[in-house]
Design a protein around this motif. Structure first.
Motif, PDB file in Angstrom:
ATOM      1  N   LYS A   1       0.975  -1.031   0.015  1.00 10.87           N
ATOM      2  CA  LYS A   1       0.057   0.146   0.052  1.00 10.87           C
ATOM      3  C   LYS A   1       0.881   1.096  -0.011  1.00 10.87           C
ATOM      4  O   LYS A   1       0.557   2.335  -0.556  1.00 10.87           O
TER       5      LYS A   1
ATOM      6  N   GLN B   1       1.358   2.665  -3.363  1.00 16.26           N
ATOM      7  CA  GLN B   1       0.067   3.216  -3.914  1.00 16.26           C
ATOM      8  C   GLN B   1      -0.466   4.563  -3.541  1.00 16.26           C
ATOM      9  O   GLN B   1      -0.637   5.405  -4.104  1.00 16.26           O
ATOM     10  N   HIS B   2       0.107   4.552  -1.949  1.00 17.05           N
ATOM     11  CA  HIS B   2      -0.099   6.049  -1.623  1.00 17.05           C
ATOM     12  C   HIS B   2       0.730   7.054  -1.930  1.00 17.05           C
ATOM     13  O   HIS B   2       0.466   8.335  -2.341  1.00 17.05           O
TER      14      HIS B   2
END
Length: 74
Positions: free
Chosen positions: A51, A54-55
């Motif tokens: 994640k 993606q952030h």
């Protein structure tokens, strides 16, 4: 990604029987493949590393939109 490249290189060197890799056991290569699978399927998700990328991408897109909006006003 470097782990996948290492596995591919070891497989190639083992198949073409290059230098000391000709005597390398397939067990070591398969163990490395299993480790890579466990890493990418479980450990990476557990640590939140999937994640994080993606952030970062979303933050870059958001910053670009804000910059573009402020540039249009001027």
């Amino acid at each position: 990604m470097p782990l996948i490249v290492l596995i591919a290189a070891l497989c190639g060197l083992r198949v073409f029987e290059v230098w000391v890799f000709a005597d390398l056991s397939w067990g070591y290569i398969i163990a490395l493949m299993v480790f890579a699978f466990v890493w990418f399927e479980f450990i990476e998700k557990l640590l939140g590393l999937d994640k994080k990328k993606q952030h970062k991408d979303l933050d870059k897109q958001r910053a670009a939109r804000v910059k573009q909006a402020f540039d249009k006003r001027r």
